[in-house]
Design a protein around this motif. Structure first.
Motif, PDB file in Angstrom:
ATOM      1  N   VAL A 136      24.137  11.296 -22.849  1.00  0.00           N
ATOM      2  CA  VAL A 136      23.382  12.542 -23.003  1.00  0.00           C
ATOM      3  C   VAL A 136      22.089  12.499 -22.220  1.00  0.00           C
ATOM      4  O   VAL A 136      21.605  11.431 -21.841  1.00  0.00           O
ATOM      5  CB  VAL A 136      23.058  12.802 -24.496  1.00  0.00           C
ATOM      6  CG1 VAL A 136      24.306  13.117 -25.295  1.00  0.00           C
ATOM      7  CG2 VAL A 136      22.311  11.619 -25.089  1.00  0.00           C
ATOM      8  N   LYS A 137      21.563  13.682 -22.037  1.00  0.00           N
ATOM      9  CA  LYS A 137      20.226  13.790 -21.455  1.00  0.00           C
ATOM     10  C   LYS A 137      19.323  14.365 -22.529  1.00  0.00           C
ATOM     11  O   LYS A 137      19.626  15.387 -23.130  1.00  0.00           O
ATOM     12  CB  LYS A 137      20.290  14.724 -20.237  1.00  0.00           C
ATOM     13  CG  LYS A 137      19.005  14.792 -19.465  1.00  0.00           C
ATOM     14  CD  LYS A 137      19.214  15.562 -18.147  1.00  0.00           C
ATOM     15  CE  LYS A 137      17.921  15.811 -17.388  1.00  0.00           C
ATOM     16  NZ  LYS A 137      17.150  14.592 -17.132  1.00  0.00           N
ATOM     17  N   GLU A 154      26.925  13.599 -17.988  1.00  0.00           N
ATOM     18  CA  GLU A 154      27.454  12.313 -17.505  1.00  0.00           C
ATOM     19  C   GLU A 154      26.379  11.524 -16.790  1.00  0.00           C
ATOM     20  O   GLU A 154      26.376  10.304 -16.786  1.00  0.00           O
ATOM     21  CB  GLU A 154      28.627  12.560 -16.538  1.00  0.00           C
ATOM     22  CG  GLU A 154      29.846  13.196 -17.197  1.00  0.00           C
ATOM     23  CD  GLU A 154      30.478  12.285 -18.239  1.00  0.00           C
ATOM     24  OE1 GLU A 154      30.566  11.068 -17.973  1.00  0.00           O
ATOM     25  OE2 GLU A 154      30.829  12.780 -19.335  1.00  0.00           O
ATOM     26  N   GLU A 155      25.417  12.247 -16.185  1.00  0.00           N
ATOM     27  CA  GLU A 155      24.369  11.584 -15.433  1.00  0.00           C
ATOM     28  C   GLU A 155      23.227  11.128 -16.337  1.00  0.00           C
ATOM     29  O   GLU A 155      22.305  10.482 -15.863  1.00  0.00           O
ATOM     30  CB  GLU A 155      23.769  12.566 -14.402  1.00  0.00           C
ATOM     31  CG  GLU A 155      24.791  13.351 -13.619  1.00  0.00           C
ATOM     32  CD  GLU A 155      25.252  12.584 -12.385  1.00  0.00           C
ATOM     33  OE1 GLU A 155      24.457  12.548 -11.431  1.00  0.00           O
ATOM     34  OE2 GLU A 155      26.356  11.999 -12.431  1.00  0.00           O
TER      35      GLU A 155
END
Lengths: 352, 335, 516
Positions: free
Chosen positions: B323-324, B279-280
């Motif tokens: 996404v990261k 989420e980040e």
């Protein structure tokens, strides 16, 4: 580089193939080559008469004199055109033509050397050039040939001019494309003038004369009964008669110097080289004299059924003697206006 | 062993080869790879002697065949060539085709049988080329080229005329065959998977120059420049900053020990990036193209940059998710 | 390259000289003669074009009917009919004309017709007789391409038209005809060009087209300017037809659907037997009557020996001439074909086109142009066989280029390169690769030129040494002298030769296709 070698080999093969034609050529023995004439014993002849007619006579000349004769055969008009084209560069010593008109045309273009009187005297004046440029060898008379089953000589009119009468409609055969016929039209033009000749041609056309490509085809058609009469040269009939004495066709010679009874000649002349050459003239004259000798003249008379023109030689096959044929009185050299005749024939639609 | 030194060739003012040099050790299969029109076929024809070089030398096993004043004819080079369109002699049977190059060989019959066995063509020996399938024709062409026992075998796009399903099998068979025969070979191709899978030595060419050579893995993972990198596979080009042996880009940091400080470009293959649901995370999944064995996902990063990531089938991200993205494999710093 | 170009240009020299000289000579022509000339020219142009139009229309219609019957229907005896229908191809038009003239002459097969109808002999001549004969013997030129077009056609379009609610007839007109239009145009063009160039038949039948006029003017006058002018007018006419053909091809609308075609088959149903008499009538007129007539004349010629004396040398001459001409033409066509096949470029295409010009030119024009050139520059070769062969080369170079090019296509550079890398030096490459692959193309080219040469009339007539004959000039001579019985034998030999060669060619092509 590689490609060039390939190309070169093609070139070589091509040249080989082209020169090879000469060897494969069935007629090459009789063809003159382009080599310069150095040997005094070699005579070059252009002949508008076919090999079958004149070849044996020339062979006789070779045998009698030891000279060699090289002949280029062709049509009379073709060789006339060639001589006009070649001019003074021509290798020909002698030209033998089928028609006085062609000889006249060459004389008019100053392409001919004069022939000695000693040769000319062999032939009566009306069958040679007054200026001595050519001499007749054989004579060929125009005649009206007819099918003996279809008509009698008594039905014949007095003059060829009368065949425009409608009673001859569909009965006449003619060959407007033929050189001898055209010479006759030229003679008629000189006799009667262009206007009358043109009217006569139109009259014959109005009578639906059947067109044939050649004199021989007319005579054959007369024998088969396709037409009743035809305007031909006298000698074709005798070729048929020699094969079939019952051949139902006869010649009729119109009287009173009618143009329809014109006696034309096959004659010889000497094309003029660019520089005068006495030896060449002597050789050429020797050949022409030979053609007027009794042996050659008799040969012509019995194989072509033409009239021998040298004095004192009789025609073959019980033909009427030449003196009995009342040919129009005219200088045959003046038959050279073929062009004018062709224009007229085209104008009236006899030729396309 | 074959050695090329500074081969140059131009056609009508256009430089097709601008000085190509390389060596290939004996017994190896080298693949000459590059886009169409890069000069690789010309180079092959120069090696075979069918084309001449403007300058440079070629030597096989120490025997100089091209050089100043030397131009050994193709028929005397002992170099086999498998043509792109195979160039089988249409009027000769399979056997006659194979025998063609062994004009004066004493053991012709044995050698032919050996080649037929090697290429599994025994049952087709009396057929004419037009009676064979594409794969069979290809085997005949290879057998024909190998039959005279050449010092070097050249293969010009040998699979170009085969359909996709056949190509893989034929390629594997050919690599095995060449391995068994042990002939030094150079194969030309513009198909990258063919190049990577077949080569022992891979040579990458572009615009008449040899860009890089080495093992396929080396070249794939450590391309010397961007052109080699993109020719061999997909990837992302990212801006990065190097400071103190560490390169920093939008996906994190990588080791750059031997590089001096400053701005540079970082090339990361699509499969060397992983995406994690976070989420980040800074990335947004924009979309995904499904290829069966994997899928290609477009990820939008802050500042409008879009990267492509190859994901395995079971881990495909959903469009719209956050996404990261992280680098998870070798990457290359380019200037 | 230079060699090829020079071969091509050399082939055009005679025509160029004809043009230059004619312009030079008519520059000073008088007004009257030029007026007369132009009026006559219009008339001849009208006859030529009219004949071409009538023959082309009739041939195309007959060809279309026969192609539909034999190619796209369930006609009984289709294979036999197909063979019968192409048979007239083996009979040269002038032979057909000679035979028909003989047929209607006194004593001929249909000679009685003249007496029954009460018309004079010789009625079978002129425009309509020429149109009749030419149509009978040229329709196969249109039939073959139309038939080929039909076998390439696709019945899907026909089905589409019917599914859109068209009637059967309308579906044929809209779904079928457009598909074979290209081949119809090609076939018609062939017939039109052939008719314009045809010399023998129109001359024998006295139809005043340009070709006949050229010959008459050449034969009678000492001055050949008239013949030259007519030649140039004819060449211009042919150019016009070619342009027309190009234009029609440009509007070609027959799109290929890109799938393997499913040829049409027309169910004739109750009408299927009606096609048979159609084919029968055409065959009767174009093959039956001519052959019967020839055999009949032959049977009636009482004296065979003199005929044999005349025919045997003509046959030998014809054969030797045809073999030499075919060899020379094939050799000369080799470089051009190799260039076209191996080094395609603008220049090589241009060279190929140049050699094709001779193909479109009538033999009578080539012959006349050669007479001019030879008289002017090489009088020594006037009336030698060499110049006759030169004429054949110009006329038939393009015929040999086609198959030879196909031969070189079968033996392309890569095959030679492959042989090189396999250690073969050039003699072995030539012997084992190039020549074996080239042989089928070379023999096809040889046969084509051989056939054309044996049948050729006008060029031979104009250029052959006087007193020597080929079969074709014998037939011409016999017909001119109304010796129909005598012309039967050479006509028969010529037809047999031609038929054998055509059969050989067809067989040869079949073999080539099998191995290609």
């Amino acid at each position: 580089m590689r490609n060039r070698t390939v190309m070169n080999s093609f070139l070589v093969t091509t040249i080989l193939a082209l020169t090879g034609i000469g060897f494969a050529d069935p007629a090459s023995e009789t063809e003159p080559t382009q080599e310069k004439v150095e040997s005094p014993a070699e005579i070059i002849v252009y002949s508008g008469r076919s090999e079958s007619l004149i070849g044996p006579a020339l062979k006789k000349y070779e045998d009698a004199t030891g000279n060699t004769v090289k002949v280029k055969y062709g049509s009379t008009s073709g060789l006339t055109a060639l001589l006009l084209e070649e001019g003074g560069a021509t290798p020909a010593h002698v030209f033998i033509a089928q028609d006085a008109g062609a000889l006249g045309a060459l004389a008019k273009n100053r392409r001919l050397a004069p022939i000695s009187d000693s040769v000319l005297v062999e032939v009566e004046p009306r069958f040679r050039s007054p200026a001595g440029h050519w001499v007749g060898v054989t004579g060929r008379a125009r005649s009206v040939a007819y099918n003996t089953n279809a008509m009698n000589p008594s039905d014949m009119p007095d003059s060829i001019r009368d065949f425009t009468d409608p009673k001859w409609k569909g009965r006449i055969g003619w060959a407007p494309g033929n050189g001898s016929f055209q010479a006759f039209v030229t003679a008629m033009r000189m006799r009667d003038g262009d206007a009358k000749t043109e009217a006569w041609l139109r009259g014959i056309m109005a009578n639906e004369a059947v067109v044939y490509p050649k004199n021989s085809a007319i005579v054959r058609a007369l024998g088969a009964g396709e037409v009743d009469l035809g305007f031909v040269n006298h000698y074709y009939l005798y070729r048929f008669l020699s094969e079939d004495p019952e051949f139902p066709v006869k010649n009729h010679f119109l009287p009173n110097g009618d143009p329809g009874t014109l006696v034309n000649v096959a004659g010889a002349c000497m094309p003029k080289p660019a520089t005068p050459d006495a030896a060449r003239v002597a050789q050429a004259e020797e050949l022409i004299r030979f053609l007027l000798d009794e042996e050659a003249q008799t040969y012509f008379a019995t194989t072509t059924y033409e009239y021998p023109l040298a004095k004192g030689i009789a025609p073959a096959m019980n033909m009427p003697p030449l003196s009995s044929i009342e040919t129009p009185d005219m200088d045959l050299s003046n038959l050279d206006d073929l062009e004018g005749t062709l224009v007229m024939l085209r104008k009236v639609g006899a030729l396309p | 062993m074959i050695e090329l030194t500074d081969i140059k060739r131009s056609f009508g003012g256009h430089d097709v080869l601008k000085g190509v040099s390389f060596q290939i050790p004996a017994g190896q299969l080298a693949v000459l790879f590059g886009p169409s029109g890069c000069g690789k076929t010309t180079l092959l024809r120069i090696i075979a002697g069918l084309e001449h070089a403007d300058s440079g030398t070629i030597a096989i096993c120490g025997r100089k065949i091209t050089g100043p004043g030397i131009r050994v004819k193709p028929e005397e080079r002992k170099i086999g060539l498998v043509f792109q369109d195979l160039a089988l002699f249409p009027h000769l049977t399979v056997t006659k085709n194979i025998e063609f190059g062994m004009a004066r060989a004493t053991n012709k019959a044995d050698r032919t049988r050996e080649m037929l066995e090697l290429t599994h063509l025994e049952s087709l020996r009396d057929r004419f080329p037009h009676e064979l399938s594409g794969g069979e024709q290809q085997r005949v062409a290879v057998a024909r080229a190998l039959a005279p026992g050449p010092d070097l075998l050249l293969l010009d796009e040998p699979f170009a005329n085969l359909d996709a399903t056949l190509r893989c099998t034929v390629r594997r068979e050919l690599v095995e065959l060449l391995d068994r025969v042990g002939t030094t070979s150079i194969m030309v191709t513009h198909d990258r998977s063919e190049a990577l899978s077949a080569a022992q030595t891979l040579l990458v060419m572009s615009r008449g120059r040899l860009l890089q050579s080495g093992s396929p893995r080396d070249l794939y993972e450590r391309p010397s420049d961007l052109r080699v990198a993109t020719l061999l596979g997909d990837g992302n080009l990212l801006d990065c900053e190097i400071r103190g042996g560490i390169a920093t880009c939008c996906l994190g940091t990588v080791d750059a020990a031997d590089r001096s400080d400053g701005q540079a470009k970082l090339f990361v293959r699509t499969e060397h990036i992983t995406l994690e649901q976070d989420e980040e995370g800074e990335g947004t999944v924009l979309g995904s193209a499904y290829f069966g064995h994997d899928s290609m996902t477009d990820v939008g990063l802050p500042g409008g940059k879009v990267i492509q990531v190859r994901e395995s089938q079971e881990r495909t991200s959903n469009p719209g998710s956050t996404v990261k993205a992280r680098i998870c494999g070798p990457c290359t710093i380019l200037d | 390259m230079i060699l090829c170009l020079s071969i091509g240009l050399l082939a055009l020299t005679p025509l160029a000289y004809l043009l230059v000289r004619t312009i030079g000579e008519t520059g000073g022509g008088t007004k009257t003669s030029s007026f007369l000339f132009s009026l006559r020219t219009l008339e001849h142009a009208g006859t030529s074009l009219g004949l071409a139009a009538v023959v082309t229309t009739a041939s195309t219609l007959i060809a279309l009917f026969l192609a539909l019957c034999t190619g796209a229907s369930d006609l009984p005896f289709r294979r036999t009919c197909t063979v019968l229908v192409v048979c007239p191809l083996a009979i040269p038009c002038y032979v057909g004309a000679a035979v028909y003239i003989g047929t209607f002459s006194p004593g001929g097969l249909l000679g009685g017709a003249s007496e029954i109808l009460g018309v004079r002999y010789g009625w079978f001549s002129g425009f309509w007789a020429s149109a009749f004969v030419l149509t009978l013997f040229t329709y196969p030129l249109a039939y073959l391409p139309i038939r080929a077009g039909l076998s390439r056609s696709d019945r899907t379009l026909l089905e589409a038209a019917r599914s859109l609610g068209h009637s059967r007839t309308r579906a044929w007109v809209h779904g079928m005809l457009p598909q074979i239009r290209t081949s119809m145009v090609a076939g018609s063009l062939m017939v039109a060009l052939y008719t314009l160039s045809e010399f023998g038949a129109v001359s024998m039948l006295r139809c005043n087209t340009f070709t006949r006029v050229i010959y008459l003017e050449y034969e009678s006058a000492f001055d050949r300017t008239g013949a030259a002018l007519s030649s140039l007018a004819l060449v211009a006419l042919i150019g016009l037809i070619l342009l027309l053909g190009e234009w029609m091809r440009g509007r070609n609308t027959s799109g290929q659907t890109g799938r393997p075609a499913r040829p049409c088959r027309w169910r004739l149903g109750r009408w299927r037997w009606l096609g048979v008499p159609g084919v029968g009538v055409v065959t009767l007129l174009s093959v039956g009557i001519p052959l019967t007539s020839i055999f009949r004349w032959w049977g009636r010629s009482h004296s065979t020996d003199p005929v044999l004396d005349a025919i045997l040398p003509a046959l030998v001459t014809t054969m030797v001439l045809a073999v030499v001409a075919a060899v020379v033409v094939v050799i000369l066509a080799l470089p051009t074909s190799m260039l076209a096949s191996r080094y395609p470029s603008k220049l090589s295409r241009m060279i190929e086109r140049i050699t094709h010009i001779g193909f479109g030119l009538p033999g009578i024009v080539i012959g006349l142009a050669l007479v001019f050139v030879v008289l002017r520059f090489l009088p020594a070769v006037y009336q030698t066989w060499g110049i006759v062969i030169a004429g054949y080369v110009i006329l038939f170079l393009a015929q040999a280029t086609g198959p030879l090019r196909a031969g070189f296509d079968r033996a392309p550079r890569p095959l030679e390169d492959a042989a090189r890398t396999l250690g073969a030096r050039w003699p072995r490459r030539l012997r084992r690769i190039t020549i074996p692959l080239l042989v089928p193309g070379m023999s096809s080219a040889f046969l084509l030129v051989f056939i054309s040469t044996t049948k050729e009339l006008p060029n031979t007539l104009l250029l052959a040494p006087a007193g020597s004959h080929t079969l074709s000039t014998r037939i011409w001579q016999y017909t001119e002298e109304a010796m129909y019985a005598e012309s039967a034998l050479p006509a028969l030999i010529l037809i047999a030769l031609s038929a054998m060669m055509v059969a050989g060619l067809v067989w040869r092509e079949g073999m080539v296709e099998k191995t290609a």
